[in-house]
Design an enzyme around this catalytic site. Structure first.
Site, PDB file in Angstrom:
ATOM      1  N   HIS A 136      29.524 -25.321  -8.535  1.00 32.01           N
ATOM      2  CA  HIS A 136      29.362 -23.883  -8.633  1.00 32.01           C
ATOM      3  C   HIS A 136      30.680 -23.161  -8.371  1.00 32.01           C
ATOM      4  O   HIS A 136      30.805 -21.974  -8.640  1.00 32.01           O
ATOM      5  CB  HIS A 136      28.306 -23.437  -7.609  1.00 32.01           C
ATOM      6  CG  HIS A 136      27.877 -22.017  -7.761  1.00 32.01           C
ATOM      7  ND1 HIS A 136      28.746 -20.957  -7.671  1.00 32.01           N
ATOM      8  CD2 HIS A 136      26.676 -21.475  -8.009  1.00 32.01           C
ATOM      9  CE1 HIS A 136      28.085 -19.822  -7.845  1.00 32.01           C
ATOM     10  NE2 HIS A 136      26.828 -20.116  -8.055  1.00 32.01           N
ATOM     11  N   CYS A 137      31.698 -23.865  -7.859  1.00 30.66           N
ATOM     12  CA  CYS A 137      32.880 -23.130  -7.372  1.00 30.66           C
ATOM     13  C   CYS A 137      34.118 -23.278  -8.243  1.00 30.66           C
ATOM     14  O   CYS A 137      34.561 -22.329  -8.870  1.00 30.66           O
ATOM     15  CB  CYS A 137      33.207 -23.594  -5.947  1.00 30.66           C
ATOM     16  SG  CYS A 137      31.868 -23.275  -4.813  1.00 30.66           S
TER      17      CYS A 137
END
Ligand SMILES: NC(=O)c1ccc[n+]([C@@H]2O[C@H](COP(=O)([O-])OP(=O)(O)OC[C@H]3O[C@@H](n4cnc5c(N)ncnc54)[C@H](O)[C@@H]3O)[C@@H](O)[C@H]2O)c1
Length: 459
Positions: A296-297
């Site tokens: 997600h990052c």
């Protein structure tokens, strides 16, 4: 660095009350977003004796938590059950916000289809909680985002949307102590899922607050569960800190991904080179190449800054170049797989290929932005018959950017595949056996390090 400069005696009385409740653990904590970030944080507060309420729009998660079940592999159900006995519960009803002293927002911050920040989860949360605010609550954003989100977006939405007319404390404001304030801060989550070398509480908590009282309260709150807090001058500085950390990783991973491709042409083992370089006691940190970025990052956050930079007529060239190299890696893996099959007189079209590991990294149950999804898609487009195995995913249906609709294939007949492609090097795999039984192993992670066989192609 710990704590902040304002002495408790100078604080408004209500803020002193909240500080005292934080100290004696009677402050009520609300975490919005019970995902990979919010749920472990809720459990940490609960373990430290706080009564915690988890808020989530997903009724399945709310029901699971209230029945003592977990939906994240590395969080055992027993931890949820223990938290339940300490008063932890979950709800989708924002009216419960009014009973909370400190609200921490941990909702997703993805990119939209145009590769621009999608802040709808943050704005949705702000609009949903605003009507339920009461004076002297502390509101903290943890979601990763561009510098300015807390000050320019979240706080104005909260200011505007609450019928009680509350306004956030702001740096330099001369608001009287009795003014109906709420307090606000940004504090990024810095967790590294699957990395057990540092306990979560030992990762220092960076905090950028809207004003001095907010800073003192946020430092006290996080100081009660984390070993150290690092106050910075503003929410924007804290937002930028998180982005710097992730961009640093993204750029360095792109560098080794590029060097890996050069090393292959030069017949040099990039992993051997990195292992040698990291013996230098200063000035070098090891990053490893792979089949592309996931999670997600790292594939997402840098573009939050690129987008914001445009407002300042500025191009973030490092981010864009790194993004280009990392995005191209799944294509490179597919190309190398085609070449390896070609050398064995087999076309990619019609080849039977087994993907080992589809999570975005080793030993975790997270599929978001995983390069395996792109690789499967590309192989299918080229006519290969693709199967996958991953101990963390019995089935993969449809997500925001994929529609696999596949089930996990057992590892009982490796020899039937034309190629076994290691995309994620889960530690539960028996790599010597995989090499022994497979016709061709394409290894994108150096999982077969130390094994010698003509069937291994490292890429
Ligand atoms: N996962 C990580 O390792 C990690 C690490 C550092 C930072 N972050 C950042 O933390 C944030 C959250 O990430 P995550 O991995 O926990 O996401 P996640 O998708 O696992 O969890 C988010 C949760 O928020 C819920 N949600 C969405 N909208 C909501 C709303 N309006 N009200 C209440 N709940 C809502 C979702 O149902 C979901 O359960 C993101 O900004 C991410 O970039 C994540």
């Amino acid at each position: 660095m710990t704590g902040a400069s304002t002495s408790s005696a100078q604080l408004p009385e209500a803020a002193r009350g909240l500080l005292a409740r934080i100290a004696d653990r009677s402050a009520r904590i609300g975490i919005v977003g019970m995902g990979y970030v919010g749920l472990p944080l809720a459990l940490l507060f609960s373990e430290e004796g706080f009564r915690v309420t988890g808020f989530d729009v997903d009724p399945v998660k709310v029901a699971a938590l209230n029945s003592g079940n977990s939906y994240i592999v590395r969080i055992p159900a027993a931890e949820i059950q223990a938290a339940r006995t300490r008063g932890f519960s979950a709800t989708g009803d924002y009216a419960a916000i009014s009973a909370i002293d400190a609200v921490i927002i941990c909702v997703p911050t993805p990119l939209n289809e145009f590769h621009e920040p999608d802040l709808s989860y943050i704005t949705g949360t702000a609009s949903a909680i605003a009507p339920h605010l009461r004076p002297h609550q502390l509101i903290i954003l943890e979601s990763t985002t561009y510098p300015g989100t807390t000050g320019e977006l979240l706080i104005p939405l909260l200011n505007k949307g609450n019928p009680a007319g509350l306004c956030a404390e702001s740096a330099g404001s001369a608001a009287a102590p009795e003014a109906p304030l709420f307090y606000a801060a940004f504090s990024p989550e810095r967790e590294d899922p699957g990395n057990d070398t540092v306990a979560r509480r030992d990762i220092p908590k960076v905090i950028g607050a809207a004003g001095p009282v907010s800073r003192q309260l946020a430092c006290a709150l996080y100081g009660s569960i984390f070993s150290g807090t690092v106050p910075v001058s503003s929410p924007a500085a804290a937002e930028m800190t998180k982005l710097l950390e992730n961009i640093y990783r993204c750029v360095n991973i792109a560098l080794v991904n590029e060097l890996k491709q050069l090393c292959e042409r030069m017949d040099i083992d990039i992993f051997e080179v990195i292992d040698a370089a990291k013996t230098k006691p200063f000035g070098f940190q090891a990053f490893y190449p792979g089949p592309g970025l996931g999670g997600h990052c790292i594939p997402i956050d840098p573009f939050y800054l690129s987008w914001k930079a445009r407002e300042f007529d500025f191009r973030t060239r490092f981010i864009e170049l790194a993004g280009e190299i990392n995005t191209q890696m799944p294509y490179y893996v597919v190309e190398r797989t085609g070449e390896a099959l070609n050398q064995r007189r087999k076309p990619l079209q019609g080849a039977k290929i087994l993907i080992l590991g589809i999570a975005y990294k080793r030993d975790i149950d997270d599929l978001r932005e995983s390069p395996a999804l792109t690789i499967i898609e590309l192989l299918r487009r080229r006519g290969a018959a693709v199967a996958y195995n991953d101990p963390y995913f019995a089935r993969v249906g449809q997500g925001r950017h994929y529609a696999l609709n596949m089930g996990c294939t057992p590892l009982d007949n490796l020899a039937e595949y034309d190629a076994v492609l290691i995309v994620t090097d889960h530690s539960s795999y028996d790599y010597p056996r995989i090499v022994r039984e497979s016709q061709l192993v394409i290894d994108t992670r150096n999982a077969t390090k130390g094994l010698a066989s003509p069937s291994i192609v490292r890429c």
